[in-house]
Design a protein around this motif. Sequence first.
Motif, PDB file in Angstrom:
ATOM      1  N   GLN A  92       2.260  -6.019  -2.133  1.00 51.54           N
ATOM      2  CA  GLN A  92       0.598  -5.346  -2.856  1.00 51.54           C
ATOM      3  C   GLN A  92       0.010  -4.285  -2.875  1.00 51.54           C
ATOM      4  OE1 GLN A  92       0.516  -7.861  -4.753  1.00 51.54           O
ATOM      5  NE2 GLN A  92       1.517  -9.850  -3.999  1.00 51.54           N
ATOM      6  N   LYS A  93      -0.135  -4.132  -3.842  1.00 48.79           N
ATOM      7  CA  LYS A  93      -1.533  -2.588  -4.075  1.00 48.79           C
ATOM      8  C   LYS A  93      -0.141  -1.271  -4.026  1.00 48.79           C
ATOM      9  CE  LYS A  93      -5.012  -4.204  -3.344  1.00 48.79           C
ATOM     10  NZ  LYS A  93      -5.846  -4.580  -3.994  1.00 48.79           N
ATOM     11  N   THR A  94       1.393  -1.944  -4.193  1.00 44.93           N
ATOM     12  CA  THR A  94       2.142  -0.665  -4.682  1.00 44.93           C
ATOM     13  C   THR A  94       1.327   0.547  -5.684  1.00 44.93           C
ATOM     14  OG1 THR A  94       3.937  -1.900  -3.827  1.00 44.93           O
ATOM     15  CG2 THR A  94       4.338  -0.397  -5.786  1.00 44.93           C
ATOM     16  N   ASP A  95       1.656   1.756  -5.733  1.00 47.59           N
ATOM     17  CA  ASP A  95       0.875   2.503  -6.662  1.00 47.59           C
ATOM     18  C   ASP A  95       2.275   3.911  -6.855  1.00 47.59           C
ATOM     19  OD1 ASP A  95       0.007   4.463  -7.710  1.00 47.59           O
ATOM     20  OD2 ASP A  95      -0.966   5.220  -6.415  1.00 47.59           O
ATOM     21  N   GLY A  96       2.959   3.274  -8.382  1.00 48.72           N
ATOM     22  CA  GLY A  96       3.672   4.400  -8.711  1.00 48.72           C
ATOM     23  C   GLY A  96       4.144   4.068  -9.931  1.00 48.72           C
ATOM     24  N   LYS A  97       4.169   6.083  -9.794  1.00 49.60           N
ATOM     25  CA  LYS A  97       4.051   6.838 -11.377  1.00 49.60           C
ATOM     26  C   LYS A  97       6.196   7.049 -11.400  1.00 49.60           C
ATOM     27  CE  LYS A  97       0.033   5.794 -12.360  1.00 49.60           C
ATOM     28  NZ  LYS A  97       0.251   4.853 -12.158  1.00 49.60           N
ATOM     29  N   LEU A  98       6.048   7.071 -12.201  1.00 51.44           N
ATOM     30  CA  LEU A  98       7.351   7.882 -12.436  1.00 51.44           C
ATOM     31  C   LEU A  98       7.711   9.095 -14.163  1.00 51.44           C
ATOM     32  CD1 LEU A  98      10.449   7.916 -12.966  1.00 51.44           C
ATOM     33  CD2 LEU A  98      10.281   5.136 -13.536  1.00 51.44           C
ATOM     34  N   THR A  99       8.147  10.037 -14.334  1.00 52.98           N
ATOM     35  CA  THR A  99       8.016  10.701 -15.420  1.00 52.98           C
ATOM     36  C   THR A  99       8.833  11.421 -15.923  1.00 52.98           C
ATOM     37  OG1 THR A  99       4.988  11.142 -14.793  1.00 52.98           O
ATOM     38  CG2 THR A  99       6.240  12.247 -16.913  1.00 52.98           C
ATOM     39  N   MET A 100       9.727  11.696 -16.601  1.00 52.10           N
ATOM     40  CA  MET A 100      10.619  12.121 -17.213  1.00 52.10           C
ATOM     41  C   MET A 100      11.062  12.997 -18.282  1.00 52.10           C
ATOM     42  SD  MET A 100      13.390   8.733 -17.135  1.00 52.10           S
ATOM     43  CE  MET A 100      13.799   8.349 -15.199  1.00 52.10           C
ATOM     44  N   ARG A 101      10.842  13.895 -18.191  1.00 52.97           N
ATOM     45  CA  ARG A 101      10.783  15.181 -19.690  1.00 52.97           C
ATOM     46  C   ARG A 101      11.472  15.979 -19.336  1.00 52.97           C
ATOM     47  NH1 ARG A 101       5.358  18.013 -19.820  1.00 52.97           N
ATOM     48  NH2 ARG A 101       5.722  18.810 -21.744  1.00 52.97           N
ATOM     49  N   ALA A 102      12.015  15.911 -21.098  1.00 58.58           N
ATOM     50  CA  ALA A 102      13.459  16.989 -21.455  1.00 58.58           C
ATOM     51  C   ALA A 102      13.495  18.179 -22.556  1.00 58.58           C
ATOM     52  CB  ALA A 102      14.960  15.702 -21.247  1.00 58.58           C
ATOM     53  N   LEU A 103      13.983  19.116 -21.874  1.00 60.77           N
ATOM     54  CA  LEU A 103      13.545  20.091 -23.404  1.00 60.77           C
ATOM     55  C   LEU A 103      14.864  20.600 -23.145  1.00 60.77           C
ATOM     56  CD1 LEU A 103      11.281  22.202 -24.522  1.00 60.77           C
ATOM     57  CD2 LEU A 103      11.671  23.637 -22.176  1.00 60.77           C
ATOM     58  N   LEU A 104      15.134  20.416 -24.868  1.00 57.54           N
ATOM     59  CA  LEU A 104      16.377  20.766 -25.774  1.00 57.54           C
ATOM     60  C   LEU A 104      16.567  21.499 -26.100  1.00 57.54           C
ATOM     61  CD1 LEU A 104      17.062  16.735 -26.399  1.00 57.54           C
ATOM     62  CD2 LEU A 104      17.461  18.044 -24.495  1.00 57.54           C
ATOM     63  N   LEU A 105      16.644  22.429 -26.193  1.00 58.94           N
ATOM     64  CA  LEU A 105      17.118  23.986 -26.740  1.00 58.94           C
ATOM     65  C   LEU A 105      18.024  24.019 -27.303  1.00 58.94           C
ATOM     66  CD1 LEU A 105      16.626  25.634 -23.202  1.00 58.94           C
ATOM     67  CD2 LEU A 105      15.183  25.157 -24.880  1.00 58.94           C
ATOM     68  N   ASN A 129       0.771  -1.457   0.167  1.00 57.01           N
ATOM     69  CA  ASN A 129      -0.067  -0.311   0.254  1.00 57.01           C
ATOM     70  C   ASN A 129       0.326   1.658   0.117  1.00 57.01           C
ATOM     71  OD1 ASN A 129      -1.830  -2.267   1.385  1.00 57.01           O
ATOM     72  ND2 ASN A 129      -3.151  -0.827   0.834  1.00 57.01           N
ATOM     73  N   CYS A 130       1.927   1.402  -0.549  1.00 59.58           N
ATOM     74  CA  CYS A 130       2.835   2.608  -1.160  1.00 59.58           C
ATOM     75  C   CYS A 130       2.195   2.663  -2.003  1.00 59.58           C
ATOM     76  CB  CYS A 130       4.083   2.620  -0.381  1.00 59.58           C
ATOM     77  SG  CYS A 130       4.491   1.737   1.317  1.00 59.58           S
ATOM     78  N   VAL A 131       2.200   4.273  -1.931  1.00 56.80           N
ATOM     79  CA  VAL A 131       2.774   5.022  -2.956  1.00 56.80           C
ATOM     80  C   VAL A 131       3.282   6.123  -3.351  1.00 56.80           C
ATOM     81  CG1 VAL A 131       1.005   7.353  -4.393  1.00 56.80           C
ATOM     82  CG2 VAL A 131      -0.015   5.385  -2.444  1.00 56.80           C
ATOM     83  N   SER A 132       3.840   5.438  -5.302  1.00 62.56           N
ATOM     84  CA  SER A 132       5.623   6.790  -4.910  1.00 62.56           C
ATOM     85  C   SER A 132       4.460   7.256  -6.174  1.00 62.56           C
ATOM     86  CB  SER A 132       6.560   6.549  -5.176  1.00 62.56           C
ATOM     87  OG  SER A 132       6.044   4.839  -6.577  1.00 62.56           O
ATOM     88  N   ARG A 133       5.883   8.919  -6.117  1.00 66.07           N
ATOM     89  CA  ARG A 133       5.093   9.704  -7.570  1.00 66.07           C
ATOM     90  C   ARG A 133       6.924  10.408  -7.638  1.00 66.07           C
ATOM     91  NH1 ARG A 133       1.866   6.958  -7.796  1.00 66.07           N
ATOM     92  NH2 ARG A 133      -0.388   8.192  -8.362  1.00 66.07           N
ATOM     93  N   GLN A 134       7.384  10.314  -8.781  1.00 65.39           N
ATOM     94  CA  GLN A 134       8.653  10.292  -9.429  1.00 65.39           C
ATOM     95  C   GLN A 134       8.212  11.790 -10.704  1.00 65.39           C
ATOM     96  OE1 GLN A 134      12.013   8.133  -9.277  1.00 65.39           O
ATOM     97  NE2 GLN A 134      10.418   6.312  -9.133  1.00 65.39           N
ATOM     98  N   ASN A 135       8.431  13.061 -11.003  1.00 69.29           N
ATOM     99  CA  ASN A 135       8.142  13.664 -12.174  1.00 69.29           C
ATOM    100  C   ASN A 135       9.877  13.834 -12.296  1.00 69.29           C
ATOM    101  OD1 ASN A 135       7.108  15.396 -13.732  1.00 69.29           O
ATOM    102  ND2 ASN A 135       6.271  16.699 -11.837  1.00 69.29           N
ATOM    103  N   PHE A 136      10.846  14.310 -13.361  1.00 68.99           N
ATOM    104  CA  PHE A 136      11.708  14.852 -13.413  1.00 68.99           C
ATOM    105  C   PHE A 136      11.735  15.835 -14.901  1.00 68.99           C
ATOM    106  CE2 PHE A 136      13.081  10.649 -11.701  1.00 68.99           C
ATOM    107  CZ  PHE A 136      13.535  11.286 -10.424  1.00 68.99           C
ATOM    108  N   ARG A 137      12.120  16.645 -14.325  1.00 70.79           N
ATOM    109  CA  ARG A 137      12.259  17.911 -15.881  1.00 70.79           C
ATOM    110  C   ARG A 137      14.094  18.086 -15.784  1.00 70.79           C
ATOM    111  NH1 ARG A 137       7.647  16.289 -15.949  1.00 70.79           N
ATOM    112  NH2 ARG A 137       5.139  17.931 -16.107  1.00 70.79           N
TER     113      ARG A 137
END
Lengths: 250, 446
Positions: free
Chosen positions: B348-361, B318-326
């Motif tokens: 069990q009941k793990t709720d994990g999300k991982l988002t990575m977004r890169a902006l290349l200039l 029942n743990c929740v993790s949110r990773q959000n990288f920019r």
Amino acid sequence: MPLLEVRNLHVCVEGREILHGLDLTVNAGEVHAIMGPNGSGKSTLSHVITGKPGYQITAGRILFKGEDLLALGPDQRAAKGIFLAFQYPVEIPGVTTMNFLRTALNAQRRARGQSGYSTPHFLKRARTVAKQLNIPQSMLKRGVNVGFSGGEKKRNEILQMALFEPVLCILDEIDSGLDIDALRIVAEGINAMRSPSRSMIVITHYQRLLNYVVPDVVHVMSKGRVVKSGDKQLALELEASGYAQFEDAA
Amino acid sequence: MDLVLAKAMPEDKANAERAVGNVFAAAHGRLPGAGRIADIRARAFEAYERVGLPHRRVEEWKYTDLRVLMRDVLPLAQQPDAPALRRAQAAVEQSAFEPAIKLVLVDGMFASDLSDVARLGKGVDVGTLREVLETSTSDAMAGLVLSTTADAMISLNTAMATDGVVMTIAEGRVLRRPLHVIHVATASSASHFTRSYLHLGDGAHATVVESFVSAETACGYQANNVTIALVGDQASLSHLRVKADAADAVNISSEIIAVGAKAKLNLFNMIHSGAVSRYQGFVTLAGKGAELAVNGVNLLRETQHADTTLVVDHAAPNCVSRQNFRAVVDGAGRSVFQGRIIARPEAQKTDGKLTMRALLLSDQAEADNKPELEIFADDVNCGHGATSGGLDESLLFYFGSRGLSENDAQALLIQAFLGEAIEGVANENLRDFATAQTERWLKARR
């Protein structure tokens, strides 16, 4: 001197010519309607006047108050008072409408050598104009156009036009996606801005908008040229007979 | 880069390792702790020596090859003298913010005169690693603080750590002021190693900020720091880290955190300066119902290299993790995000999300995004997404047509892009602090 003068304009996109020697003259205070079938180059013309990248101007020129526009970037053209209401306004998550409006307005003012508006002064003005256009305050706090309906996006374009007080307004299919009530509000917003010193180019497929915003001149575009110009009667004729008659003329 | 490596490897590897050997031998008398602690250090150093500086064939380090980027380990910095502390003070004043309590480490040594230990409230105990290792009668405590993993840079830190901040927050205590650990480098062409420890008692609430800055003339230094944190059951920790090192510095930060049942951990990590930076976090959600939110921002230009690597280990149900990288990468910068979610069989009941977004200039900018899922439980909800791309031309034209210069339009879009990650910072003052750092970066970009 005309406000806008387009002479023998040839424009290519990725090597394909879209405008084939277009001429257009708009005097101060006039409202011009540009009508024409899909793909006739109406939106291309609006983009080239406002400086959108990706178009090659192979011949001709565009003069605004006698000055060559083609050498200027989009922001410099905006500062000179040219405004485009987009056919498809973009969504910009993370930038609130209010912040965007204030930053843009003050950028234009500073480019013209004017001082920026103070926050309270700006807020007061933005709220007043929003109210006239029936735009709720909550919309101004959201990301630019994020989650807005088609009608709300178009009203947001008119809100910007009213705030920036441009000299030349180009309205690219401002009527598309609007129901009758929204069309009336938008048209009232446009009419409220008509003045002897301000000109408008109204791009539309349909006569309906022109019942509300009555043009001084109507042009028919086909295959990258203006093939016929006339008064508001021309729009009514088109509504009755369609564009097919002009396909050959082009 | 490959060419340089191929050409320089054989001799360099030997040199690098010999240099480290010398560094440890040279530092030996200056490292606090004797007896069992000296044994721990010697073993850790042996563990390090067996593998040497991590390189591209070590999977966890494949995008951050320290044999190329660091080449060798510099000698340990001297203990800061009075002029060094004065120079450090100026840097501290620039990065300090109210109402945080400053805890300052200068060149790897705790600087009590620059710190606010006297302002600490009831139930908050702050000591130094040096004290723990030299005077503590509890071997258990020393062992805990110096605990290590298979990671070579953590082993090296265990061997070499000269000092650090040891923070203990009593059960149920709610801290109103953030603790602000400021790492200042004043010595050039030297290395420093700190090991800090944080124990947040059950039900306690705290905010800890770590800043990495340098005194004006400091350059070419190497910082290696490790934080061990235990977050008690139902406790809540906000931990913000901002790396603003000297332009040619190397900074390797590691963090090992265990999170108790129904506890909340909010991490924010920003790297916007330094030549080579790595933040590696190993978070274990050890208690049922623990929640983790991680937001990370890399802002890079020129030839900067920044690596954020996070392993989130769901070890309880029942743990929740949110990773959000920019990442925003300009010039020939290189951003690395590696995120791994592990769901153990019992999670069990793990709720994990991982988002990575890169902006290349720019055309030379590079982003390496590597999301990984290791799922051993059958009832979980885990996902990841990674994107990279340039600024949207149609948005730039929309802004331009409204009178914004290209620079201003880019700045607004970059701020909007980072906004979502910065919004994730729990505390409003700290959000403003993070926003101010991005504004400074954008201003310098013009």
